[in-house]
Motif scaffolding. Sequence first.
Motif, mmCIF file in Angstrom:
data_model
loop_
_atom_site.group_PDB
_atom_site.id
_atom_site.type_symbol
_atom_site.label_atom_id
_atom_site.label_comp_id
_atom_site.label_asym_id
_atom_site.label_seq_id
_atom_site.Cartn_x
_atom_site.Cartn_y
_atom_site.Cartn_z
ATOM 1 N N LEU A 51 0.837 -1.200 0.000
ATOM 2 C CA LEU A 51 0.000 0.000 0.000
ATOM 3 C C LEU A 51 0.873 1.252 0.000
ATOM 4 O O LEU A 51 1.950 1.248 0.592
ATOM 5 C CB LEU A 51 -0.873 0.021 1.263
ATOM 6 N N PRO A 52 0.381 2.319 -0.641
ATOM 7 C CA PRO A 52 1.098 3.590 -0.505
ATOM 8 C C PRO A 52 0.879 4.134 0.905
ATOM 9 O O PRO A 52 -0.041 3.695 1.592
ATOM 10 C CB PRO A 52 0.431 4.485 -1.552
ATOM 11 N N ARG A 53 1.715 5.075 1.307
ATOM 12 C CA ARG A 53 1.592 5.623 2.668
ATOM 13 C C ARG A 53 0.461 6.629 2.766
ATOM 14 O O ARG A 53 0.661 7.778 3.128
ATOM 15 C CB ARG A 53 2.888 6.308 3.071
ATOM 16 N N TYR A 112 1.180 5.389 13.408
ATOM 17 C CA TYR A 112 2.232 4.616 12.752
ATOM 18 C C TYR A 112 2.840 5.401 11.597
ATOM 19 O O TYR A 112 4.061 5.437 11.418
ATOM 20 C CB TYR A 112 1.675 3.274 12.267
ATOM 21 N N LEU A 113 1.979 6.049 10.829
ATOM 22 C CA LEU A 113 2.469 6.855 9.720
ATOM 23 C C LEU A 113 3.407 7.957 10.232
ATOM 24 O O LEU A 113 4.479 8.186 9.681
ATOM 25 C CB LEU A 113 1.311 7.497 8.944
ATOM 26 N N LEU A 114 2.989 8.592 11.326
ATOM 27 C CA LEU A 114 3.824 9.648 11.906
ATOM 28 C C LEU A 114 5.169 9.082 12.350
ATOM 29 O O LEU A 114 6.208 9.701 12.167
ATOM 30 C CB LEU A 114 3.104 10.308 13.090
ATOM 31 N N LYS A 115 5.117 7.876 12.915
ATOM 32 C CA LYS A 115 6.355 7.232 13.350
ATOM 33 C C LYS A 115 7.286 7.013 12.151
ATOM 34 O O LYS A 115 8.486 7.267 12.226
ATOM 35 C CB LYS A 115 6.010 5.894 14.009
ATOM 36 N N LEU A 116 6.706 6.550 11.047
ATOM 37 C CA LEU A 116 7.507 6.357 9.839
ATOM 38 C C LEU A 116 8.106 7.673 9.362
ATOM 39 O O LEU A 116 9.173 7.702 8.766
ATOM 40 C CB LEU A 116 6.648 5.763 8.710
ATOM 41 N N GLU A 117 7.385 8.747 9.635
ATOM 42 C CA GLU A 117 7.856 10.074 9.230
ATOM 43 C C GLU A 117 8.767 10.681 10.292
ATOM 44 O O GLU A 117 9.094 11.863 10.245
ATOM 45 C CB GLU A 117 6.668 11.003 8.960
#
Length: 251
Positions: A51-53, A112-117
């Motif tokens: 999946l895209p982010r 989680y997305l923020l963590k990846l960022e």
Amino acid sequence: MTNLTTITAKPAPAETQTCWSCGTMRAVHFCEACGKVQPPAPVDYFTFFALPRKLNLDVPAMENDFYELSRKLHPDLNARAASQEQEWSLQQSSLLNDAYRTLKDPIKRTQYLLKLEGIELEEQSKTATEQARSSGQVKKQIVPPDLLEEVFELNMQLEELRGLKKAGEDDPALIEEIGRQKLELEEKHEALLHELHEYWKTWDALIEREQAGQAVPASERKQALDKLVDLLNRRNYIRNLVRDVSEVLES
Ligand SMILES: [Zn+2]
């Protein structure tokens, strides 16, 4: 005659991109050529599901992928495989479960997305609160000042009621007032969730532009991330406050 060596020789292909068994390109979980389960690759959960982010997910579609992969990766199904493959199948299953649990939940997905960022949100879980309380530490909460101001009165009333209850006393009017404010908080919580889901569109549009090869200014990206952080912080604070209120009312 074709020189196979020059065709297959890629500039140092990442170890994770070729099948251990047949050497062709593989998917994250299985080799698409020979079907062998692959050692878990160090990929993020979005990549795991191809999946895209983006934050607006087709959850039913991901659910289908999850069940299909669960079946294929089930250790019982790979029982006859070599022990190394069984081990990978177990590891992949566990990764699959973590990825699914994280991405299907709107809040966990955003965090989680923020963590990846590169952004870790302040831990505001109940466990963290209790640990902080029992260890006597002041739990850090990144709460927007305007929100703190808004709930200042309620926090005071909660303190008062805690004190009264400890002393075995009662104050029906205060309890009623706090109960009324709890309803308002629950509405506010819903409104914040709605605002967060709306804001996902802004983030997703940014990702779509990147996917289309457009350069997104770093300042714009940062602004979008800051807004997500702010919304999550507000939402988490309100959620925790509702829980605190319930605890005091029910104590
Ligand atoms: Zn293969």
